[in-house]
Scaffold this motif. Structure first.
Motif, PDB file in Angstrom:
ATOM      1  N   ARG A 168       0.836  -1.211   0.000  1.00 14.51           N
ATOM      2  CA  ARG A 168       0.000   0.000   0.000  1.00 14.51           C
ATOM      3  C   ARG A 168       0.870   1.261   0.000  1.00 14.51           C
ATOM      4  N   GLU A 175       2.034   1.741  -3.511  1.00 17.10           N
ATOM      5  CA  GLU A 175       0.940   2.208  -4.362  1.00 17.10           C
ATOM      6  C   GLU A 175       0.707   3.702  -4.173  1.00 17.10           C
ATOM      7  N   ALA A 176       0.723   4.152  -2.912  1.00 11.71           N
ATOM      8  CA  ALA A 176       0.549   5.587  -2.647  1.00 11.71           C
ATOM      9  C   ALA A 176       1.696   6.392  -3.258  1.00 11.71           C
ATOM     10  N   ARG A 177       2.906   5.854  -3.152  1.00 15.67           N
ATOM     11  CA  ARG A 177       4.062   6.536  -3.724  1.00 15.67           C
ATOM     12  C   ARG A 177       3.949   6.604  -5.243  1.00 15.67           C
ATOM     13  N   ALA A 178       3.449   5.515  -5.862  1.00 14.80           N
ATOM     14  CA  ALA A 178       3.287   5.490  -7.316  1.00 14.80           C
ATOM     15  C   ALA A 178       2.242   6.497  -7.768  1.00 14.80           C
ATOM     16  N   GLU A 179       1.256   6.762  -6.892  1.00 10.68           N
ATOM     17  CA  GLU A 179       0.236   7.759  -7.220  1.00 10.68           C
ATOM     18  C   GLU A 179       0.716   9.187  -6.967  1.00 10.68           C
ATOM     19  N   GLY A 180       1.938   9.329  -6.473  1.00 12.88           N
ATOM     20  CA  GLY A 180       2.505  10.649  -6.244  1.00 12.88           C
ATOM     21  C   GLY A 180       2.178  11.250  -4.895  1.00 12.88           C
ATOM     22  N   ASP A 181       1.547  10.479  -4.003  1.00 12.41           N
ATOM     23  CA  ASP A 181       1.184  10.999  -2.679  1.00 12.41           C
ATOM     24  C   ASP A 181       2.265  10.562  -1.682  1.00 12.41           C
TER      25      ASP A 181
END
Length: 312
Positions: free
Chosen positions: A25, A28-34
């Protein structure tokens, strides 16, 4: 992706799966730029096994846990106004509720493939006891995101995550009647005090009834849930016993067939040996027959030769 949703998901999975899912998770957040969310997810601590069992219990039986916390609140409010027998009755209800919820916790964990050891069960019960003793501990339990068990020493100290300190309720002080200048004023003050005492008595009685009703309802719910879980466990045990009996029966049949097969193999080996022996005897007899026939033919030929006309 929201932090609350991720936390709810993480604190429900078994502890051995926590780190891998948290990493997934976070990535995934890092991949979304957050990056901020990724950092918050990565900082979520892994729960211990007792804490995870408590989180499961809250998700499966939230109403009963809310009843436990509410009963604790009512007990604290009513403690100073109840007689010894009434407090004893409430204490019995409290123990029944704790025991029922502890059994429920074991059942819920068992359903998820994690049998609860004695040590873990003790820590779960201590956490439930702390949630009843302290409102903040109750809120922490109801969050369903405990990372370690809690315990209450009974001396105003609560240990575990979160670290809480109990705040004792203010001590009640008896009211003093103001000085009066005459008997009429004294009578009025005495009547007012009597009414106030009567109101306090009624309020205490109402709190006692509420506490008893809440305790009974919570205990009934927990007992019903526990009985349901025990019935399911009994059904599973019966199924296990039936399957074990069937396994033993089939194993005995397998052993019987294995014995029969071994005996048949021994008999077959004996038959092969006897067959070879008889084949050798047959070959020998065939040779004897051939030789005897040849001897017979020679003898007959000689007889025929001697039976012919004599020479001049």
């Amino acid at each position: 992706m929201e932090l609350d949703d991720v936390a709810d998901e993480l604190y429900e999975v078994p502890p051995e799966e926590f780190v891998a899912l948290r990493t997934q998770r976070r990535d995934e957040a890092r991949a979304e730029g957050d990056k901020a969310l990724a950092k918050e997810i990565g900082a979520l601590p892994k729960p211990s096994t007792p804490a995870w069992v408590c989180n499961l219990l809250v998700r499966a039986h939230r109403d009963e846990i809310e009843g436990l916390v509410e009963l604790g609140n009512l007990l604290r409010e009513a403690q100073g106004n109840l007689a010894g027998d009434e407090l004893k009755a409430l204490d019995v209800q409290r123990r029944q509720l704790l025991n029922a919820l502890s059994r429920q916790a074991r059942a819920v964990a068992h359903q998820r493939g994690h049998p609860v050891s004695t040590a873990v069960g003790t820590q779960v019960e201590e956490t439930l006891r702390a949630a009843m003793a302290d409102p903040e501990a109750g809120e922490a339990l109801l969050s369903g995101r405990l990372t370690s068990p809690m315990s209450y020493s009974g001396m105003g100290e609560l240990t575990g995550r979160p670290k809480l300190r109990l705040v004792p309720p203010p001590a009640s002080t008896p009211e003093r009647a103001p000085a009066t200048k005459n008997a009429a004023a004294d009578d009025g003050s005495a009547e007012r005090r009597r009414r106030e005492q009567e109101e306090r008595r009624r309020a205490a009685e109402e709190k006692r009834r509420r506490a008893l009703a809440a305790a009974q309802e919570a205990a009934d719910q927990a007992t019903a849930a526990s009985e349901e879980a025990e019935a399911a466990l009994d059904e599973h045990r019966r199924a296990v016993e039936e399957l074990a009996a069937r396994r033993d029966e089939l194993q005995a049949r397998v052993e019987e067939l294995a014995d029969q097969l071994a005996e048949a193999e021994r008999e077959a080996a004996g038959a092969v040996t006897a067959l070879k022996r008889e084949e050798r005897r047959t070959a020998s007899a065939e040779r004897a027959v051939t030789e005897a026939a040849e001897a017979r033919d020679r003898a007959l030929a000689r007889v025929a030769e001697l039976s012919g006309p004599a020479a001049d």
